[in-house]
Motif scaffolding. Structure first.
Motif, PDB file in Angstrom:
ATOM      1  N   PRO A 308      49.869 -16.959 -24.689  1.00 55.99           N
ATOM      2  CA  PRO A 308      49.695 -15.729 -23.904  1.00 55.99           C
ATOM      3  C   PRO A 308      49.300 -16.031 -22.476  1.00 55.99           C
ATOM      4  O   PRO A 308      48.659 -17.031 -22.176  1.00 55.99           O
ATOM      5  CB  PRO A 308      48.582 -15.005 -24.653  1.00 55.99           C
ATOM      6  CG  PRO A 308      47.832 -16.061 -25.371  1.00 55.99           C
ATOM      7  CD  PRO A 308      48.844 -17.110 -25.732  1.00 55.99           C
ATOM      8  N   THR A 309      49.706 -15.133 -21.583  1.00 57.94           N
ATOM      9  CA  THR A 309      49.358 -15.269 -20.167  1.00 57.94           C
ATOM     10  C   THR A 309      47.906 -14.877 -19.972  1.00 57.94           C
ATOM     11  O   THR A 309      47.469 -13.824 -20.468  1.00 57.94           O
ATOM     12  CB  THR A 309      50.271 -14.375 -19.321  1.00 57.94           C
ATOM     13  OG1 THR A 309      51.630 -14.681 -19.602  1.00 57.94           O
ATOM     14  CG2 THR A 309      49.978 -14.536 -17.848  1.00 57.94           C
ATOM     15  N   PRO A 310      47.128 -15.697 -19.257  1.00 62.17           N
ATOM     16  CA  PRO A 310      45.709 -15.345 -19.061  1.00 62.17           C
ATOM     17  C   PRO A 310      45.567 -14.075 -18.241  1.00 62.17           C
ATOM     18  O   PRO A 310      46.335 -13.811 -17.317  1.00 62.17           O
ATOM     19  CB  PRO A 310      45.146 -16.572 -18.336  1.00 62.17           C
ATOM     20  CG  PRO A 310      46.312 -17.225 -17.703  1.00 62.17           C
ATOM     21  CD  PRO A 310      47.475 -16.991 -18.625  1.00 62.17           C
ATOM     22  N   VAL A 311      44.574 -13.300 -18.568  1.00 63.35           N
ATOM     23  CA  VAL A 311      44.297 -12.042 -17.880  1.00 63.35           C
ATOM     24  C   VAL A 311      43.425 -12.316 -16.674  1.00 63.35           C
ATOM     25  O   VAL A 311      42.416 -13.050 -16.766  1.00 63.35           O
ATOM     26  CB  VAL A 311      43.618 -11.043 -18.831  1.00 63.35           C
ATOM     27  CG1 VAL A 311      43.319  -9.738 -18.119  1.00 63.35           C
ATOM     28  CG2 VAL A 311      44.477 -10.805 -20.059  1.00 63.35           C
ATOM     29  N   SER A 312      43.789 -11.765 -15.536  1.00 63.13           N
ATOM     30  CA  SER A 312      43.012 -11.985 -14.319  1.00 63.13           C
ATOM     31  C   SER A 312      41.684 -11.265 -14.382  1.00 63.13           C
ATOM     32  O   SER A 312      41.565 -10.211 -15.022  1.00 63.13           O
ATOM     33  CB  SER A 312      43.812 -11.513 -13.114  1.00 63.13           C
ATOM     34  OG  SER A 312      44.092 -10.124 -13.232  1.00 63.13           O
ATOM     35  N   ARG A 313      40.731 -11.812 -13.709  1.00 64.50           N
ATOM     36  CA  ARG A 313      39.392 -11.244 -13.707  1.00 64.50           C
ATOM     37  C   ARG A 313      39.399  -9.916 -12.937  1.00 64.50           C
ATOM     38  O   ARG A 313      39.970  -9.817 -11.847  1.00 64.50           O
ATOM     39  CB  ARG A 313      38.421 -12.228 -13.056  1.00 64.50           C
ATOM     40  CG  ARG A 313      36.953 -11.802 -13.095  1.00 64.50           C
ATOM     41  CD  ARG A 313      36.088 -12.849 -12.407  1.00 64.50           C
ATOM     42  NE  ARG A 313      34.692 -12.476 -12.453  1.00 64.50           N
ATOM     43  CZ  ARG A 313      33.874 -12.741 -13.480  1.00 64.50           C
ATOM     44  NH1 ARG A 313      34.360 -13.423 -14.520  1.00 64.50           N
ATOM     45  NH2 ARG A 313      32.606 -12.389 -13.460  1.00 64.50           N
ATOM     46  N   PRO A 314      38.786  -8.834 -13.443  1.00 63.47           N
ATOM     47  CA  PRO A 314      38.788  -7.554 -12.717  1.00 63.47           C
ATOM     48  C   PRO A 314      37.984  -7.630 -11.441  1.00 63.47           C
ATOM     49  O   PRO A 314      37.016  -8.386 -11.331  1.00 63.47           O
ATOM     50  CB  PRO A 314      38.162  -6.593 -13.720  1.00 63.47           C
ATOM     51  CG  PRO A 314      37.348  -7.440 -14.628  1.00 63.47           C
ATOM     52  CD  PRO A 314      38.058  -8.753 -14.728  1.00 63.47           C
ATOM     53  N   LYS A 315      38.435  -6.851 -10.491  1.00 61.48           N
ATOM     54  CA  LYS A 315      37.743  -6.813  -9.210  1.00 61.48           C
ATOM     55  C   LYS A 315      36.491  -5.957  -9.308  1.00 61.48           C
ATOM     56  O   LYS A 315      36.412  -5.044 -10.131  1.00 61.48           O
ATOM     57  CB  LYS A 315      38.672  -6.254  -8.139  1.00 61.48           C
ATOM     58  CG  LYS A 315      39.896  -7.125  -7.873  1.00 61.48           C
ATOM     59  CD  LYS A 315      40.753  -6.495  -6.809  1.00 61.48           C
ATOM     60  CE  LYS A 315      41.977  -7.363  -6.527  1.00 61.48           C
ATOM     61  NZ  LYS A 315      42.816  -6.771  -5.457  1.00 61.48           N
ATOM     62  N   PRO A 316      35.553  -6.203  -8.468  1.00 60.38           N
ATOM     63  CA  PRO A 316      34.343  -5.353  -8.475  1.00 60.38           C
ATOM     64  C   PRO A 316      34.678  -3.924  -8.045  1.00 60.38           C
ATOM     65  O   PRO A 316      35.682  -3.675  -7.388  1.00 60.38           O
ATOM     66  CB  PRO A 316      33.415  -6.053  -7.496  1.00 60.38           C
ATOM     67  CG  PRO A 316      34.286  -6.893  -6.642  1.00 60.38           C
ATOM     68  CD  PRO A 316      35.435  -7.320  -7.501  1.00 60.38           C
ATOM     69  N   LEU A 317      33.837  -2.977  -8.406  1.00 58.44           N
ATOM     70  CA  LEU A 317      34.099  -1.566  -8.157  1.00 58.44           C
ATOM     71  C   LEU A 317      34.142  -1.224  -6.679  1.00 58.44           C
ATOM     72  O   LEU A 317      34.924  -0.369  -6.236  1.00 58.44           O
ATOM     73  CB  LEU A 317      33.036  -0.693  -8.840  1.00 58.44           C
ATOM     74  CG  LEU A 317      33.040  -0.733 -10.372  1.00 58.44           C
ATOM     75  CD1 LEU A 317      31.895   0.109 -10.908  1.00 58.44           C
ATOM     76  CD2 LEU A 317      34.355  -0.237 -10.910  1.00 58.44           C
ATOM     77  N   ASP A 318      33.325  -1.905  -5.861  1.00 55.91           N
ATOM     78  CA  ASP A 318      33.273  -1.533  -4.455  1.00 55.91           C
ATOM     79  C   ASP A 318      34.510  -1.946  -3.685  1.00 55.91           C
ATOM     80  O   ASP A 318      34.767  -1.483  -2.574  1.00 55.91           O
ATOM     81  CB  ASP A 318      32.035  -2.138  -3.796  1.00 55.91           C
ATOM     82  CG  ASP A 318      31.985  -3.651  -3.999  1.00 55.91           C
ATOM     83  OD1 ASP A 318      32.854  -4.156  -4.739  1.00 55.91           O
ATOM     84  OD2 ASP A 318      31.088  -4.295  -3.436  1.00 55.91           O
TER      85      ASP A 318
END
Length: 325
Positions: A308-318
């Motif tokens: 599986p392709t790794p999932v990118s880390r989510p960006k911060p809310l701001d």
């Protein structure tokens, strides 16, 4: 215009049959059909009042008048026969009586109209097979009722002759016309309704509630109940009306049992064609002629699945939302 009305009627019938009509539409349809049936009965009442009420009243009086005429000729030979003796106790009795007779005649004359309106309101709720049987039962109910009424009319003369023979010579017989007409019409209604009983027997067989053999096994109980009902329901104590009604009911019962035998035979023939010669409580035999199953093609091996392709880390809310979101 006729084509438009016919199409509209078929569309309304289809909507009522598939249940797409609302409650208010059903009530509006019922109101319209009751209004049309009332107009038909009103027209029949007018026909009965102006054309048939007098004839119907004279016909009902005829058995008693003929009996009194024969009695007068026997007791006073050579003298002219007087008019039929009846008594009116109130000044409006005959007028009300003619209105009642005109209403009965109007119901009979307008029967095709109000029966059609009733059928048109009920028929969409029935299946096609149920509508077919309803046509049969209505077609049989009308002549059976008419036959019972005619039988009662001819029994009246015999019953009156039996009852009036006990009148002593110093007593003058004069009947009140309203009570006499009520006596004759009630007897006709009783005989007409009683002759509808064989249709109930046929209905039991058609719906599968009772087979022909079971109905035939009840014949002793049925004959006893026919004579008991005739003795209680017949308004005259003479044995002629009771015996005539009981014998007619017995004959119609055996005719209904004969129809039940024919219906059971037809049902058995159709069951043999569809399910074979297997009883309702028997298990159908299983066929042992097994066909060999051919060997299928070999299944190829499964190929490996990619990682599986790794999932990118989510960006911060701001950093993902602005002031509006």
């Amino acid at each position: 215009m006729a084509i438009t009305l016919r199409r509209r009627s078929k569309a309304q019938f289809g909507r009522a049959a598939d249940g797409s009509m609302t409650l208010m539409e059903h009530l509006q349809e019922l109101r319209g059909r009751l209004f049309k049936a009332s107009l038909g009965v009103l027209a029949g009442f007018a026909v009965g009042w102006f054309l048939l009420a007098g004839w119907a009243l004279r016909t009902i009086q005829e058995p008693y008048c003929e009996l009194m005429a024969r009695s007068f000729i026997r007791d006073h030979p050579g003298k002219p026969v007087p008019q039929c003796p009846f008594v009116q106790l109130g000044p409006t009795d005959v007028f009300v009586l003619q209105m009642k007779i005109a209403l009965w005649v109007g119901l009979i004359v307008a029967a095709p109209i109000w029966l059609y309106q009733l059928w048109a309101f009920i028929a969409p709720g029935l299946h096609r097979n149920e509508r077919r049987w309803a046509y049969v039962f209505v077609g049989l109910a009308a002549p059976l009722f008419a036959g019972g009424a005619v039988l009662a009319y001819y029994i009246v003369a015999t019953g009156l002759e039996f009852l009036l023979q006990f009148t002593p010579a110093n007593v003058t017989t004069t009947l009140e016309i309203t009570r006499y007409v009520d006596f004759v019409t009630n007897l006709m209604l009783l005989f007409g309704a009683a002759l509808e009983f064989p249709l109930v027997v046929v209905l039991f067989n058609v719906t599968g509630l009772a087979s022909a053999k079971r109905l035939l096994s009840w014949w002793r109980i049925a004959v006893f109940l026919f004579f008991a009902f005739s003795a209680i329901a017949t308004p005259t104590p003479d044995p002629f009306g009771m015996t005539a009604l009981a014998l007619v009911l017995t004959a119609l019962y055996f005719a209904a049992v004969g129809f039940a035998f024919a219906n059971d035979a037809r049902r058995n023939r159709r069951r043999v064609v569809e399910f074979g010669n297997v009883g309702d409580d028997e298990i159908s035999p299983l066929e042992q002629d097994l066909e060999p199953v051919e060997r299928g093609e070999p299944v190829a091996g499964a190929s490996p699945i990619d990682a599986p392709t790794p999932v990118s880390r989510p960006k911060p809310l701001d950093t993902r939302y602005d002031d509006f979101t």
